[in-house]
Design an enzyme around this catalytic site. Structure first.
Site, PDB file in Angstrom:
ATOM      1  N   GLU A  27       0.843  -1.184   0.000  1.00  0.00           N
ATOM      2  CA  GLU A  27       0.000   0.000   0.000  1.00  0.00           C
ATOM      3  C   GLU A  27       0.886   1.244   0.000  1.00  0.00           C
ATOM      4  O   GLU A  27       2.075   1.166   0.333  1.00  0.00           O
ATOM      5  CB  GLU A  27      -0.913   0.009   1.226  1.00  0.00           C
ATOM      6  CG  GLU A  27      -0.157   0.079   2.543  1.00  0.00           C
ATOM      7  CD  GLU A  27      -0.987   0.651   3.677  1.00  0.00           C
ATOM      8  OE1 GLU A  27      -1.388   1.825   3.533  1.00  0.00           O
ATOM      9  OE2 GLU A  27      -1.216  -0.051   4.672  1.00  0.00           O
ATOM     10  N   LYS A 161      -4.374  -2.193  13.888  1.00  0.00           N
ATOM     11  CA  LYS A 161      -3.898  -1.037  14.637  1.00  0.00           C
ATOM     12  C   LYS A 161      -4.282  -1.201  16.110  1.00  0.00           C
ATOM     13  O   LYS A 161      -5.405  -1.571  16.443  1.00  0.00           O
ATOM     14  CB  LYS A 161      -4.522   0.247  14.083  1.00  0.00           C
ATOM     15  CG  LYS A 161      -4.255   0.516  12.595  1.00  0.00           C
ATOM     16  CD  LYS A 161      -2.820   0.845  12.323  1.00  0.00           C
ATOM     17  CE  LYS A 161      -2.621   1.473  10.944  1.00  0.00           C
ATOM     18  NZ  LYS A 161      -3.193   0.721   9.830  1.00  0.00           N
TER      19      LYS A 161
END
Length: 302
Positions: A27, A161
């Site tokens: 990404e 996360k």
């Protein structure tokens, strides 16, 4: 060269795919100012690409440039991405093309979609998005989870996360039918720390097993999530990061930050509160994930 979905492929990525050699998608949000501050974002880009090359695969950084999706970037294109400030999730890909966005940095969901369309089966990132804390009221669930569930790509990450609702993230992945694997580890990683305290559904110790999990998937469209704990020497102690995360989330709520803006806001707060310790941790886990992803890609092509 372009793929079947109209993405522009760099010469090295196009050549590797045509010759059946391993490719790892990356990404671009993590390499933009939304992911890491300069010059750490440029360092992250270089170490991740090199880790993939060192293990015998070709890196393919995804991005939107001049309204076209790209997989594999030239040095000049990389410079544009490093300064990118506009996120592109999977839902935004068609809008970015229709409106001719100058620079769009891809999230996990967009990159997984582009990789699948190009025939790339392995993708490396830092940490995925997931179910946000308080999602029972806000409905805030990252599109990353849906993309992983609907594209047959192996996503290699350091868990989700750490500021997310990790138990609910795992529950969502189970509901979506996504195999969640722990790379030589028994616990679901929490990004900066090796363990969230949540057991991983399935431990794997061999690259070929990871490849076979993808091959034997029950649903033809489902991907695989391979979680890799941050290297021991780069881990931030749980006691320290927990307090920092709590403060960062409270600050984001107080500031009225919601949706896609939460991640860059919280990451910036974490960097500040850890006196920059989060940056080398980010670099270490991203590099580690990229190298393991390359090993998986090599095994998948063997």
């Amino acid at each position: 060269m372009t793929d079947n979905a109209g993405a522009v492929l760099s010469d090295d990525v196009a050549r590797a795919l045509s010759e059946g050699r391993p490719v790892v998608a990356l990404e671009s949000t993590i390499f933009s100012t939304l992911g890491l501050p300069a010059p750490a974002n440029a360092d992250a880009l270089e170490v991740c690409k090199q880790a993939i090359l060192d293990h015998g695969a070709t890196p393919a950084v995804a991005a939107i440039l001049d309204g076209r999706p790209h997989l594999g970037l030239s040095p000049d294109e990389e410079k544009r991405v490093l300064q990118g400030t506009r996120k592109v999730a999977e839902r935004d890909l068609s809008v970015a093309r229709a409106q001719g966005w100058d620079v769009g940095v891809t999230t996990v969901s967009a990159t997984v979609a582009l990789a699948h369309a190009a025939g790339i089966s392995v993708f490396a990132t830092g940490g995925i998005g997931g179910v946000h804390r308080g999602a029972e009221l806000s409905g805030d669930i990252s599109a990353d989870l849906d993309a992983i569930a609907n594209h047959p790509v192996i996503t290699v990450c350091a868990g989700a996360k750490a500021f997310l609702d990790l138990p609910r993230t795992l529950e969502y992945l189970e509901t979506a039918g996504v195999p969640v694997l722990g790379w030589r580890h028994d616990w679901f990683p929490a990004f900066y720390t090796r363990s969230s305290g949540l057991p991983i559904p399935h431990r794997v110790d061999d690259e070929q097993v990871v490849c076979d999990v993808l091959r034997y998937r029950a649903r033809p469209t489902t991907g695989v999530l391979l979680t890799v704990p941050i290297p021991v020497e780069d881990e931030i102690p749980e006691s320290r990061i927990t307090a920092v995360l709590t403060a960062a989330l409270a600050a984001s709520t107080s500031a009225g930050v919601t949706g896609p803006a939460v991640t860059p806001y919280v990451l910036a707060r974490i960097e500040k509160e850890t006196d920059g310790q989060s940056i080398p941790a980010n670099l270490a886990l991203a590099r580690n994930n990229a190298g393991i992803a390359a090993r998986i890609a090599v095994a998948l092509n063997s």
